[in-house]
Scaffold this active site. Structure first.
Site, PDB file in Angstrom:
ATOM      1  N   GLY A  41      58.320  76.303  85.625  1.00 28.84           N
ATOM      2  CA  GLY A  41      57.732  75.079  84.805  1.00 28.84           C
ATOM      3  C   GLY A  41      56.557  74.735  85.684  1.00 28.84           C
ATOM      4  O   GLY A  41      56.470  74.980  86.907  1.00 28.84           O
TER       5      GLY A  41
ATOM      6  N   SER B 196      56.221  86.133  49.440  1.00 28.24           N
ATOM      7  CA  SER B 196      54.969  86.160  50.008  1.00 28.24           C
ATOM      8  C   SER B 196      54.371  87.592  49.745  1.00 28.24           C
ATOM      9  O   SER B 196      53.376  88.131  49.731  1.00 28.24           O
ATOM     10  CB  SER B 196      54.476  85.427  50.748  1.00 28.24           C
ATOM     11  OG  SER B 196      54.784  85.989  52.014  1.00 28.24           O
ATOM     12  N   GLY B 197      55.577  88.590  50.284  1.00 27.14           N
ATOM     13  CA  GLY B 197      55.059  89.873  50.453  1.00 27.14           C
ATOM     14  C   GLY B 197      54.794  90.155  51.855  1.00 27.14           C
ATOM     15  O   GLY B 197      54.797  90.989  52.459  1.00 27.14           O
ATOM     16  N   GLY B 198      54.703  89.006  52.709  1.00 25.69           N
ATOM     17  CA  GLY B 198      54.686  89.299  54.128  1.00 25.69           C
ATOM     18  C   GLY B 198      55.981  89.929  54.741  1.00 25.69           C
ATOM     19  O   GLY B 198      57.203  89.891  53.927  1.00 25.69           O
TER      20      GLY B 198
ATOM     21  N   HIS C  12      58.405  85.967  88.710  1.00 21.24           N
ATOM     22  CA  HIS C  12      58.859  85.987  87.393  1.00 21.24           C
ATOM     23  C   HIS C  12      59.135  87.463  86.631  1.00 21.24           C
ATOM     24  O   HIS C  12      58.351  88.320  86.732  1.00 21.24           O
ATOM     25  CB  HIS C  12      57.465  85.786  86.522  1.00 21.24           C
ATOM     26  CG  HIS C  12      57.137  84.085  86.666  1.00 21.24           C
ATOM     27  ND1 HIS C  12      57.963  83.451  86.015  1.00 21.24           N
ATOM     28  CD2 HIS C  12      56.435  83.595  87.509  1.00 21.24           C
ATOM     29  CE1 HIS C  12      57.461  81.947  86.179  1.00 21.24           C
ATOM     30  NE2 HIS C  12      56.492  82.022  87.098  1.00 21.24           N
TER      31      HIS C  12
ATOM     32  N   CYS D 290      61.484  80.924  89.493  1.00 16.27           N
ATOM     33  CA  CYS D 290      60.401  79.995  90.057  1.00 16.27           C
ATOM     34  C   CYS D 290      60.922  78.568  90.021  1.00 16.27           C
ATOM     35  O   CYS D 290      61.461  78.232  90.961  1.00 16.27           O
ATOM     36  CB  CYS D 290      59.132  80.263  89.102  1.00 16.27           C
ATOM     37  SG  CYS D 290      57.558  79.549  89.780  1.00 16.27           S
ATOM     38  N   TYR D 291      60.264  77.674  89.127  1.00 11.50           N
ATOM     39  CA  TYR D 291      60.547  76.317  89.176  1.00 11.50           C
ATOM     40  C   TYR D 291      62.135  76.220  89.407  1.00 11.50           C
ATOM     41  O   TYR D 291      62.827  75.412  90.042  1.00 11.50           O
ATOM     42  CB  TYR D 291      60.065  75.371  88.099  1.00 11.50           C
ATOM     43  CG  TYR D 291      60.445  74.030  88.218  1.00 11.50           C
ATOM     44  CD1 TYR D 291      59.783  73.259  88.950  1.00 11.50           C
ATOM     45  CD2 TYR D 291      61.613  73.567  87.400  1.00 11.50           C
ATOM     46  CE1 TYR D 291      60.016  71.660  88.910  1.00 11.50           C
ATOM     47  CE2 TYR D 291      62.167  72.352  87.356  1.00 11.50           C
ATOM     48  CZ  TYR D 291      61.278  71.395  88.267  1.00 11.50           C
ATOM     49  OH  TYR D 291      61.720  70.036  88.060  1.00 11.50           O
TER      50      TYR D 291
ATOM     51  N   ASP E 142      58.285  88.609  56.844  1.00 19.81           N
ATOM     52  CA  ASP E 142      59.219  87.724  57.009  1.00 19.81           C
ATOM     53  C   ASP E 142      60.093  87.695  55.450  1.00 19.81           C
ATOM     54  O   ASP E 142      61.273  87.717  55.419  1.00 19.81           O
ATOM     55  CB  ASP E 142      58.943  86.356  57.385  1.00 19.81           C
ATOM     56  CG  ASP E 142      58.164  86.607  58.878  1.00 19.81           C
ATOM     57  OD1 ASP E 142      58.311  87.670  59.355  1.00 19.81           O
ATOM     58  OD2 ASP E 142      57.651  85.553  59.222  1.00 19.81           O
ATOM     59  N   SER E 143      59.219  86.950  54.607  1.00 18.14           N
ATOM     60  CA  SER E 143      59.933  86.891  53.317  1.00 18.14           C
ATOM     61  C   SER E 143      60.269  88.259  52.467  1.00 18.14           C
ATOM     62  O   SER E 143      61.466  87.880  51.777  1.00 18.14           O
ATOM     63  CB  SER E 143      58.934  86.125  52.203  1.00 18.14           C
ATOM     64  OG  SER E 143      57.898  86.818  51.867  1.00 18.14           O
ATOM     65  N   SER E 144      60.025  89.378  52.999  1.00 21.18           N
ATOM     66  CA  SER E 144      60.274  90.624  52.369  1.00 21.18           C
ATOM     67  C   SER E 144      61.732  90.919  52.747  1.00 21.18           C
ATOM     68  O   SER E 144      62.620  91.466  52.178  1.00 21.18           O
ATOM     69  CB  SER E 144      59.406  91.546  52.486  1.00 21.18           C
ATOM     70  OG  SER E 144      57.968  91.200  51.939  1.00 21.18           O
TER      71      SER E 144
ATOM     72  N   LYS F 152      59.873  87.872  66.100  1.00 20.23           N
ATOM     73  CA  LYS F 152      59.156  88.511  64.852  1.00 20.23           C
ATOM     74  C   LYS F 152      59.484  90.343  65.010  1.00 20.23           C
ATOM     75  O   LYS F 152      59.690  90.998  64.099  1.00 20.23           O
ATOM     76  CB  LYS F 152      57.574  88.178  64.971  1.00 20.23           C
ATOM     77  CG  LYS F 152      56.725  89.041  63.848  1.00 20.23           C
ATOM     78  CD  LYS F 152      56.689  87.918  62.992  1.00 20.23           C
ATOM     79  CE  LYS F 152      55.889  88.533  61.834  1.00 20.23           C
ATOM     80  NZ  LYS F 152      55.737  87.473  60.924  1.00 20.23           N
TER      81      LYS F 152
ATOM     82  N   GLU G 272      60.384  88.458  84.253  1.00 20.22           N
ATOM     83  CA  GLU G 272      60.127  88.647  82.584  1.00 20.22           C
ATOM     84  C   GLU G 272      58.754  89.197  82.316  1.00 20.22           C
ATOM     85  O   GLU G 272      58.638  89.863  81.278  1.00 20.22           O
ATOM     86  CB  GLU G 272      60.431  87.310  82.003  1.00 20.22           C
ATOM     87  CG  GLU G 272      59.264  86.142  82.403  1.00 20.22           C
ATOM     88  CD  GLU G 272      59.645  85.292  83.456  1.00 20.22           C
ATOM     89  OE1 GLU G 272      60.351  85.877  84.212  1.00 20.22           O
ATOM     90  OE2 GLU G 272      59.264  84.354  83.730  1.00 20.22           O
TER      91      GLU G 272
END
Ligand code: XMP
Length: 526
Positions: A61, A230-232, A176, A88-89, A234-236, A382, A178
């Site tokens: 943070g 939409s064809g993207g 870190h 860290c924080y 996510d929606s596909s 994603k 990560e």
């Protein structure tokens, strides 16, 4: 925050203290096939006990623990008996709250790569090489450890770079693990989740799909679900997943506003409707949209008009095809983390649509059109959506396609949008994408597309003087679209693209290449 009732409990909970890396920690944990969620640092110990994670990570943070407004966590979490790793924080807070001392690292702030000297190569640091690089970013340092803590590692600037209170299963790292620059960071994360917390690697694509299908079935029962396709990716992916879960109870609506890429509406209908027999209603709204844009040149106004028209078409068509009880949305985990205001139905605990996802560019749905939401992707990042899409049988063509804005080509034509310009842009855009693919670069770049400028310049073709529009080729690399750099495309490739566009696209006599990064430019032109 939203309805997790039917979801599995997170094995690792990340308490967020405002670090830009909190989400990244969650992704790294999921790469180990362990389900993790980010929650607010204000989450009570009682709530955490109820959720019963196998481990807790306290994020970094921007504050100092001794500042007045520094975010703290419920002090009772140290007594839960659940393993905790402070990053860290998070580590400084652990030290601060348990009676140790944190101070500004006078003259010794440490930023960037630092070789880690391992003092105790067990447990958390098993197989982490002494001398391996870890990424540091801190202005404060631990001066004295609380009782019961020991040092596990140091660097030349930081004496307490990793610490532990073994019997209480409390751990802290000043660096870190990560970030990619921390070479053995993933090893450390694995040691924590598998060996210290005892997590099983059970967050897999197959497990997710099975759980999502069963959750959707119990959520919607025999009711009907509407999905704006939409064809993207996510929606596909959502369409495939829902079709598998509820078959014909799903109706997809594909609104063709006339601003899609060349061949896209045909491709989508053929793929979803004809090949996979997913019920997709094709709505040809081309005339409606283009006529609303007549004489409109301002980009914001264009977006607003397209958004409003989208709602109108959506309303009319959902009434005609409905009634529907549920609206499916491709909300992803980052949207959930970020969305502050969500409406929860007080009776069912389900989320209610107050806003259609931004890629449809719709500001909000009218009150009387409130659907309950089905959002089975809301737990995914994603890259996880892509894995799910692939596993459900979506082709690479859809799974790894470049992002495409909701208002489509309408914002890639500057000034007034006309059918003539749309046709030119579609042809030029196809050439850009075809050649980038042929050059083997499609998957290396974030986006590659064409933009049409409404100014004419003089050219000469054969013996003819021309006076026509230019096409801008825009090609950028990016991690997330927030920042971007222009891609250094090979000159030979640029030459092919330029030649083909000028020769094949009537109405274009010049091609320019955009060499602006973001910032100060944006990716789209508008
Ligand atoms: P800019 O132009 O802001 O774009 O640098 C960043 C990324 O967002 C995409 N973009 C959109 N995506 N609906 C979307 O879903 C939109 O209205 C929209 N506008 C821009 C853009 O393509 C780029 O990837």
């Amino acid at each position: 925050m939203h309805n997790f009732q039917s979801d599995r409990s997170p094995a690792i909970i990340i308490l967020d203290f405002g670090s830009q890396y909190s989400e990244l920690i969650a992704r790294r944990i999921r790469e180990t096939e362990v389900y993790s969620l980010v929650m607010s640092h204000t989450t009570s110990a009682e709530k955490l006990r109820d959720l019963a994670p196998k481990g807790i990570i306290l994020s970094g943070g921007p504050k100092s623990v001794y500042e007045e407004a520094a975010p703290i966590c419920d002090a009772a979490i140290w007594r839960l008996g659940i393993p905790i790793l402070g990053v860290c924080y998070g580590m400084q807070l652990m030290v601060h709250q348990l009676g140790g001392l944190v101070e500004p690292a006078t003259g010794k702030a440490e930023y960037g790569k630092a070789p880690l000297q391992v003092d105790d190569p067990k447990e958390l640091l098993t197989n982490v090489a002494s001398g391996s690089t870890m990424w540091m970013s801190h202005g404060d340092s631990v001066k004295s450890l609380p009782e019961g803590f020991v040092r596990l590692a140091h660097t030349s600037n930081t004496s307490e770079a990793a610490i532990a209170a073994h019997s209480r299963r409390l751990y802290g790292v000043q660096f870190h693990p990560e970030v990619v620059h921390s070479t053995d960071g993933m090893l450390l994360i694995r040691n924590f989740v598998y060996h210290i917390c005892g997590c099983e690697p059970d967050w897999t694509t197959t497990a997710f799909i099975e759980e999502a299908i069963s959750n959707v079935r119990s959520q919607v029962g025999k009711k009907r679900v509407l999905l704006a396709l939409s064809g993207g990716v996510d929606s596909s992916t959502l369409a495939f997943l829902l079709h598998k879960a509820i078959g014909d109870q799903l109706t997809c609506m594909f609104i063709d506003q006339g601003f899609m890429r060349k061949g896209e509406p045909e491709f989508l209908m053929e793929f979803f409707d004809q090949k996979f027999h997913i019920n997709v209603q094709y709505i040809n709204a081309r005339e409606r949209f283009i006529s609303k844009l007549e004489k409109i040149t301002d980009p914001e106004q264009k977006r607003k008009i397209i958004g409003t028209e989208f709602i109108r078409v959506f309303e009319e068509e959902s009434a005609r095809l409905g009634p529907f009880d549920y609206l499916a949305q491709g909300t992803l985990y980052p949207d959930v983390i970020e969305s502050a205001a969500t409406n929860i139905d007080s009776k069912t605990g389900e989320r209610v649509a107050v806003k259609i996802k931004s890629h449809h560019n719709v500001g909000g749905l009218p009150k009387d059109l409130q659907f309950k939401l089905v959002e089975p992707l809301r737990r995914l990042f994603k890259d996880e959506v892509r894995k799910v899409g692939r596993s459900l049988g979506l082709p690479e063509e859809i799974v790894s396609r470049h992002p495409f804005p909701g208002p489509g080509l309408a914002i890639r034509i500057l000034g007034e949008v006309t059918n003539e310009k749309l046709n030119c842009l579609r042809d030029a855009d196809l050439i850009v994408r075809e050649e980038i693919k042929k050059g083997g670069l499609y998957h290396d770049v974030w986006q590659a597309f064409a933009v049409l400028l409404p100014v004419c310049s003089v050219g000469v073709m054969g013996d003819q003087r021309t006076y026509a529009w230019p096409i801008v080729v825009r090609c950028v690399s990016s991690e997330d679209g927030m920042t971007a750099d222009w891609s250094r495309l090979p000159n030979d490739l640029l030459e092919i693209i330029s030649n083909r566009i000028v020769n094949e696209v009537k109405g274009i006599n010049r091609v320019v290449f955009d060499i602006t990064s973001k910032p100060p430019g944006t990716i789209e032109w508008e």
